[in-house]
Design an enzyme around this catalytic site. Structure first.
Site, short mmCIF file in Angstrom:
data_model
loop_
_atom_site.label_atom_id
_atom_site.label_comp_id
_atom_site.label_asym_id
_atom_site.label_seq_id
_atom_site.Cartn_x
_atom_site.Cartn_y
_atom_site.Cartn_z
N ASP A 1 -12.68 -8.80 4.38
CA ASP A 1 -13.57 -8.77 3.66
C ASP A 1 -14.41 -10.22 3.75
OD1 ASP A 1 -13.48 -5.98 3.14
OD2 ASP A 1 -14.27 -6.29 1.16
N TYR B 1 0.74 -1.18 0.04
CA TYR B 1 0.00 -0.03 -0.07
C TYR B 1 0.74 1.36 0.08
CZ TYR B 1 -4.79 -1.78 0.81
OH TYR B 1 -5.96 -2.43 0.53
N LYS C 1 3.05 -15.39 1.99
CA LYS C 1 3.20 -16.27 0.67
C LYS C 1 4.53 -16.24 0.50
CE LYS C 1 1.47 -17.52 -3.23
NZ LYS C 1 0.82 -18.99 -3.30
N ASP D 1 -3.51 -17.81 -0.05
CA ASP D 1 -4.19 -18.73 -0.74
C ASP D 1 -4.98 -19.73 -0.13
OD1 ASP D 1 -2.02 -20.15 -0.79
OD2 ASP D 1 -2.01 -20.60 -2.95
N ASP E 1 -6.51 -6.85 4.04
CA ASP E 1 -7.73 -6.20 3.46
C ASP E 1 -8.54 -7.11 2.89
OD1 ASP E 1 -9.28 -3.92 2.15
OD2 ASP E 1 -8.26 -4.56 0.38
C1 IPM Z 1 -10.47 -1.05 4.00
C2 IPM Z 1 -10.60 -0.42 2.67
C3 IPM Z 1 -9.39 0.48 2.29
C4 IPM Z 1 -8.25 -0.46 2.46
C5 IPM Z 1 -9.77 1.27 1.22
C6 IPM Z 1 -11.07 2.33 1.43
C7 IPM Z 1 -8.62 2.36 1.13
O1 IPM Z 1 -10.93 -1.18 1.74
O2 IPM Z 1 -10.21 -0.39 5.06
O3 IPM Z 1 -10.25 -2.39 4.03
O4 IPM Z 1 -7.94 -0.70 1.35
O5 IPM Z 1 -7.68 -0.44 3.27
MG MG Z 2 -10.92 -3.22 2.44
#
Ligand code: IPM
Ligand code: MG
Length: 358
Positions: free
Chosen positions: A252, A141, A192, A224, A248
């Site tokens: 999710d 990042y 990884k 993975d 990240d």
């Molecule tokens: C998160 C989001 C952020 C990230 C974005 C909005 C920059 O997806 O906080 O997970 O990628 O970290």
């Molecule tokens: Mg995110």
């Protein structure tokens, strides 16, 4: 001593959900003696519209002065075509970097009342309680060099750099081990290492930190496989620690195990436990302004703030119990709605939590 909280609603549903979290903070001040001072500032697309910057100097100054921050979400269709340097996301990334919020805690907890809302079978997810510890201020990042360049043959080439220093890996690993010590004493580090030298070093350093935490069971997993295991048998995990980008993605994925990403809070902490608290979901421009977004992730982020930055664990519990109680009452926003429950909007849900707190 009165603590300063900076409120950053941001964009899209950020505005609506943060308003409900502020009701909770108001209630804590009026009825439970919490001593805080709230200030509000712009970040993200709304800040860009106002001043041309997604992270204005004035916001950054307030952020540095604050004891902790509550953020809604940033981003939206409207700003997608902007140069990447001024996109709303840069506001968020800038705050993380400037405040050195390197430790991102993302709990994925399944509320038993919502077992049916998960796309996975109830027996796979019931009792789920994972803590993802994501490194937040390094890795690909932020790595340099980065950009898009034009090669001699005129073709364009995009590039980013995955980079971690030993000290960065060490400090996030320590956070993971410490948290595991307060939970089920297991850490799974995700990398990884079979392909990327950078994460080979990651594994080496995590092992080294593990030497000082013999009471914690340490395992390693390739990313993975970790993604696969998260949907196959998620309850095998206690604490997962991983890089910025893997975290990240995996967070999710873990969030959806719990039925809705609208339920999950997060904390981003610096070395002194100053923190920024935010729901892990985004600004959801598709439903913004309709009053239907789920405010519970943001309200639960206030609970995390009380626990991790403000040393008010009892008040944190009160919020968490109130959330449990509104779910018990059958109240559901549309994202967690199921047959036989009562569908409510954002403000009704916030009001119900406040009522349950009292
Ligand atoms: C998160 C989001 C952020 C990230 C974005 C909005 C920059 O997806 O906080 O997970 O990628 O970290
Ligand atoms: Mg995110």
């Amino acid at each position: 001593m009165t603590k300063k909280i900076l409120i950053l609603p941001g964009d899209g549903i950020g505005q609506e959900i943060v308003a409900e979290a502020v009701k909770v903070l108001d209630c804590l001040q009026k009825d439970f003696g919490l001593k805080v001072e709230l200030e509000e500032a712009l970040v993200g697309g709304t800040a860009y519209d106002d001043s041309g910057s997604p992270l204005p100097e004035s916001t950054l100054t307030l952020a540095k002065e604050a004891d902790s921050l509550l953020l809604g979400a940033v981003g939206g269709y409207k700003w997608e075509s902007l140069d990447i340097a001024v996109r709303p996301e840069k506001g968020l990334l800038g705050l993380r970097a400037e405040l050195e919020l390197f430790a991102n805690l993302r709990p994925a907890i399944l509320y038993p009342q919502l077992a049916d809302a998960s796309t996975l079978k109830p027996e796979v997810v019931s009792g789920l309680d994972i803590m993802i510890v994501r490194e937040l201020t390094g890795g690909i990042y932020f790595g340099q060099p980065r950009g898009v360049r034009t090669l001699d043959n005129g073709e364009k080439e995009g590039y980013n750099t995955l980079v971690y220093r030993e000290s960065e890996i060490e400090r996030i690993a320590k956070v993971a081990f410490d948290i595991a010590g307060k939970r089920d004493s297991r850490v799974c580090s995700v990398d990884k290492a079979n392909v990327l030298e950078c994460t080979e070093l990651w594994r080496e350093v995590v092992n080294r930190v593990g030497e000082d935490h013999k009471e914690i069971e340490l395992s390693h997993m390739y990313v993975d496989n970790a993604a696969m295991q998260l949907v196959r048998a998620p309850k095998q995990f206690d604490v997962m620690v991983t890089t910025n980008m893997f975290g990240d993605i995996l967070s999710d994925c873990a969030a959806m195990l719990t039925g809705s990403i609208g339920m999950l809070p997060s904390a981003s902490l610096d070395i002194n436990s100053k923190g920024m608290y935010e729901p892990i979901h985004g600004s959801a421009p598709d439903i913004a302004g309709q009053g239907v977004a789920n405010p519970l992730a943001t309200i639960l982020s206030v609970a995390m703030m009380l626990r991790y930055s403000l040393d008010e664990a009892a008040l944190a519990e009160r919020i968490e119990q109130a959330v449990n109680s509104v779910l018990d009452q059958g109240l559901r926003t549309q994202d967690i709605f199921s047959e036989g429950m009562k569908q409510v909007g954002t403000a009704e849900m916030g009001d119900a939590v406040v009522a349950a707190m009292r």
